[in-house]
Write a protein that holds these residues in place. Structure first.
Motif, PDB file in Angstrom:
ATOM      1  N   ASP A 188      -3.030  -5.753   4.144  1.00 39.20           N
ATOM      2  CA  ASP A 188      -3.201  -5.420   5.550  1.00 39.20           C
ATOM      3  C   ASP A 188      -2.628  -4.041   5.886  1.00 39.20           C
ATOM      4  OD1 ASP A 188      -4.032  -5.822   8.158  1.00 39.20           O
ATOM      5  OD2 ASP A 188      -2.181  -6.858   8.737  1.00 39.20           O
ATOM      6  N   PRO A 189      -3.170  -2.996   5.249  1.00 40.28           N
ATOM      7  CA  PRO A 189      -2.645  -1.658   5.512  1.00 40.28           C
ATOM      8  C   PRO A 189      -2.817  -1.265   6.983  1.00 40.28           C
ATOM      9  CG  PRO A 189      -4.648  -1.542   4.195  1.00 40.28           C
ATOM     10  CD  PRO A 189      -4.326  -2.987   4.362  1.00 40.28           C
ATOM     11  N   PRO A 190      -1.747  -0.801   7.593  1.00 34.57           N
ATOM     12  CA  PRO A 190      -1.815  -0.444   9.011  1.00 34.57           C
ATOM     13  C   PRO A 190      -2.567   0.870   9.205  1.00 34.57           C
ATOM     14  CG  PRO A 190       0.358   0.038   8.148  1.00 34.57           C
ATOM     15  CD  PRO A 190      -0.407  -0.611   7.037  1.00 34.57           C
ATOM     16  N   MET A 191      -3.615   0.802   9.993  1.00 36.71           N
ATOM     17  CA  MET A 191      -4.405   2.002  10.275  1.00 36.71           C
ATOM     18  C   MET A 191      -3.796   2.731  11.466  1.00 36.71           C
ATOM     19  SD  MET A 191      -6.520   1.984   7.979  1.00 36.71           S
ATOM     20  CE  MET A 191      -7.624   1.110   6.949  1.00 36.71           C
ATOM     21  N   GLY A 192      -3.644   4.013  11.328  1.00 40.25           N
ATOM     22  CA  GLY A 192      -3.155   4.825  12.424  1.00 40.25           C
ATOM     23  C   GLY A 192      -1.638   4.898  12.531  1.00 40.25           C
ATOM     24  N   GLN A 193      -0.926   4.112  11.765  1.00 47.05           N
ATOM     25  CA  GLN A 193       0.542   4.146  11.814  1.00 47.05           C
ATOM     26  C   GLN A 193       1.026   5.335  10.976  1.00 47.05           C
ATOM     27  OE1 GLN A 193       2.346   0.552  10.365  1.00 47.05           O
ATOM     28  NE2 GLN A 193       4.402   1.189  10.848  1.00 47.05           N
ATOM     29  N   PRO A 194       2.066   6.033  11.430  1.00 45.95           N
ATOM     30  CA  PRO A 194       2.599   7.137  10.621  1.00 45.95           C
ATOM     31  C   PRO A 194       2.986   6.626   9.230  1.00 45.95           C
ATOM     32  CG  PRO A 194       3.540   7.201  12.812  1.00 45.95           C
ATOM     33  CD  PRO A 194       2.771   5.921  12.707  1.00 45.95           C
ATOM     34  N   LEU A 195       2.612   7.368   8.220  1.00 46.09           N
ATOM     35  CA  LEU A 195       2.806   6.967   6.826  1.00 46.09           C
ATOM     36  C   LEU A 195       4.264   6.658   6.511  1.00 46.09           C
ATOM     37  CD1 LEU A 195       0.975   6.543   4.423  1.00 46.09           C
ATOM     38  CD2 LEU A 195       1.388   8.890   3.751  1.00 46.09           C
ATOM     39  N   VAL A 234       2.091  -5.115  -9.194  1.00 48.04           N
ATOM     40  CA  VAL A 234       1.494  -4.245  -8.184  1.00 48.04           C
ATOM     41  C   VAL A 234       2.495  -3.161  -7.809  1.00 48.04           C
ATOM     42  CG1 VAL A 234       2.250  -5.689  -6.258  1.00 48.04           C
ATOM     43  CG2 VAL A 234       0.306  -4.174  -5.942  1.00 48.04           C
ATOM     44  N   SER A 235       1.973  -2.018  -7.484  1.00 49.79           N
ATOM     45  CA  SER A 235       2.816  -0.970  -6.907  1.00 49.79           C
ATOM     46  C   SER A 235       2.058  -0.381  -5.714  1.00 49.79           C
ATOM     47  CB  SER A 235       3.154   0.118  -7.928  1.00 49.79           C
ATOM     48  OG  SER A 235       2.005   0.828  -8.297  1.00 49.79           O
ATOM     49  N   VAL A 236       2.813  -0.094  -4.680  1.00 52.89           N
ATOM     50  CA  VAL A 236       2.241   0.499  -3.470  1.00 52.89           C
ATOM     51  C   VAL A 236       3.007   1.785  -3.213  1.00 52.89           C
ATOM     52  CG1 VAL A 236       1.791   0.205  -1.005  1.00 52.89           C
ATOM     53  CG2 VAL A 236       1.658  -1.772  -2.538  1.00 52.89           C
ATOM     54  N   SER A 237       2.269   2.855  -3.061  1.00 57.46           N
ATOM     55  CA  SER A 237       2.930   4.144  -2.837  1.00 57.46           C
ATOM     56  C   SER A 237       2.209   4.922  -1.744  1.00 57.46           C
ATOM     57  CB  SER A 237       2.954   4.963  -4.131  1.00 57.46           C
ATOM     58  OG  SER A 237       1.648   5.187  -4.602  1.00 57.46           O
ATOM     59  N   ARG A 238       2.950   5.834  -1.178  1.00 58.12           N
ATOM     60  CA  ARG A 238       2.385   6.720  -0.163  1.00 58.12           C
ATOM     61  C   ARG A 238       1.792   7.932  -0.872  1.00 58.12           C
ATOM     62  NH1 ARG A 238       7.319   4.963   1.571  1.00 58.12           N
ATOM     63  NH2 ARG A 238       7.349   3.864   3.558  1.00 58.12           N
ATOM     64  N   ARG A 263      -1.808  11.235   4.257  1.00 53.88           N
ATOM     65  CA  ARG A 263      -2.240  10.107   5.088  1.00 53.88           C
ATOM     66  C   ARG A 263      -2.895   8.954   4.310  1.00 53.88           C
ATOM     67  NH1 ARG A 263      -5.352  13.923   8.364  1.00 53.88           N
ATOM     68  NH2 ARG A 263      -6.050  15.252   6.720  1.00 53.88           N
ATOM     69  N   ALA A 264      -2.488   8.709   3.097  1.00 49.22           N
ATOM     70  CA  ALA A 264      -3.114   7.633   2.330  1.00 49.22           C
ATOM     71  C   ALA A 264      -2.057   6.739   1.675  1.00 49.22           C
ATOM     72  CB  ALA A 264      -4.026   8.209   1.259  1.00 49.22           C
ATOM     73  N   ILE A 265      -2.439   5.514   1.433  1.00 48.97           N
ATOM     74  CA  ILE A 265      -1.607   4.563   0.704  1.00 48.97           C
ATOM     75  C   ILE A 265      -2.386   4.171  -0.546  1.00 48.97           C
ATOM     76  CG2 ILE A 265      -0.623   2.236   0.727  1.00 48.97           C
ATOM     77  CD1 ILE A 265      -0.261   2.573   3.747  1.00 48.97           C
ATOM     78  N   THR A 266      -1.720   4.178  -1.683  1.00 47.92           N
ATOM     79  CA  THR A 266      -2.346   3.788  -2.938  1.00 47.92           C
ATOM     80  C   THR A 266      -1.765   2.458  -3.379  1.00 47.92           C
ATOM     81  OG1 THR A 266      -2.618   6.106  -3.568  1.00 47.92           O
ATOM     82  CG2 THR A 266      -2.744   4.461  -5.332  1.00 47.92           C
ATOM     83  N   ILE A 267      -2.642   1.484  -3.632  1.00 52.09           N
ATOM     84  CA  ILE A 267      -2.235   0.173  -4.130  1.00 52.09           C
ATOM     85  C   ILE A 267      -2.781   0.043  -5.550  1.00 52.09           C
ATOM     86  CG2 ILE A 267      -2.353  -2.320  -3.798  1.00 52.09           C
ATOM     87  CD1 ILE A 267      -2.977  -1.783  -0.826  1.00 52.09           C
ATOM     88  N   SER A 268      -1.881  -0.019  -6.528  1.00 49.65           N
ATOM     89  CA  SER A 268      -2.277  -0.156  -7.934  1.00 49.65           C
ATOM     90  C   SER A 268      -1.958  -1.579  -8.390  1.00 49.65           C
ATOM     91  CB  SER A 268      -1.516   0.838  -8.810  1.00 49.65           C
ATOM     92  OG  SER A 268      -1.817   2.157  -8.408  1.00 49.65           O
ATOM     93  N   VAL A 269      -2.977  -2.263  -8.869  1.00 45.39           N
ATOM     94  CA  VAL A 269      -2.831  -3.662  -9.248  1.00 45.39           C
ATOM     95  C   VAL A 269      -3.093  -3.833 -10.740  1.00 45.39           C
ATOM     96  CG1 VAL A 269      -3.773  -5.982  -8.916  1.00 45.39           C
ATOM     97  CG2 VAL A 269      -3.531  -4.458  -6.959  1.00 45.39           C
ATOM     98  N   GLU A 270      -2.211  -4.593 -11.392  1.00 45.63           N
ATOM     99  CA  GLU A 270      -2.426  -4.995 -12.777  1.00 45.63           C
ATOM    100  C   GLU A 270      -2.809  -6.476 -12.749  1.00 45.63           C
ATOM    101  OE1 GLU A 270       0.161  -5.991 -16.720  1.00 45.63           O
ATOM    102  OE2 GLU A 270       0.843  -4.309 -15.498  1.00 45.63           O
TER     103      GLU A 270
END
Length: 180
Positions: free
Chosen positions: A9-16, A37-41, A45-52
């Motif tokens: 549920d990545p928040p759209m429009g919220q400051p990173l 999983v790893s989640v990084s900024r 303005r993007a979020i990267t979700i890497s899933v194994e």
């Protein structure tokens, strides 16, 4: 991908800088198919979700459905048909730590047998972590016990198979037996 995005549920429009990436990672990690999983900024303005994803090692059936199980004993990927190309493990299909440990022990034995012995095995049952049992193609059974000492147990069993018997016990490889 859709399941990951739905639970993250990545928040759209919220400051990173305000995005709680750890909470997102925890939510994705709760999916049974996810091993890590790893989640990084990714500025600005993007979020990267890497899933194994989990790697299926065996199939467990409960009479009405099939699920895959990984090396850690975690169940995932439910379906009505037996998964192609996976060995079948007769193990509990519940969610308790003991049932997960039983599945992990069964998978460790299934995947750890030397080829010469694996070719003789037609079934593996793991009702508990300490009670893994093999069924051989001639109908004989083998009390394997835990998944430890795989090399020694394999060596001892291969030697015992030269003896006449319908049940072999290598759970204590320094004291094997062929019960009457």
């Amino acid at each position: 991908e859709a399941d990951v995005l739905a639970v993250a549920d990545p928040p759209m429009g919220q400051p990173l800088v305000q995005v709680d990436t750890e909470a997102m990672a925890d939510a994705v990690r709760a999916l049974p198919e996810v091993a890590d999983v790893s989640v990084s900024r990714s500025w600005p303005r993007a979020i990267t979700i890497s899933v194994e994803p989990r790697t299926p090692a065996a199939a467990v059936g409960d009479g009405s459905s099939w699920r895959t199980v990984d090396a850690d004993g975690v169940l995932f990927g439910e379906g009505a048909e037996q998964p192609d190309g996976l060995p079948v493990l007769d193990a509990p299909s519940g969610d308790s730590a003991g049932e997960e440990a039983a599945r992990a022990a069964g998978v460790a034995v299934l995947t750890g047998l030397p080829d010469r012995l694996a070719d003789l095995v037609v079934g593996v049952a793991a009702p508990s972590e300490a009670a893994v049992e093999l069924t051989l193609d001639g109908g004989a059974t083998v009390m394997w016990g835990t998944a430890d000492q795989m090399d020694r147990k394999s060596e001892v069993l291969l030697a015992l198979l030269g003896e006449d018997g319908s049940h072999y016990d290598v759970s204590a490889p320094s004291n094997p037996s062929i019960p009457p």
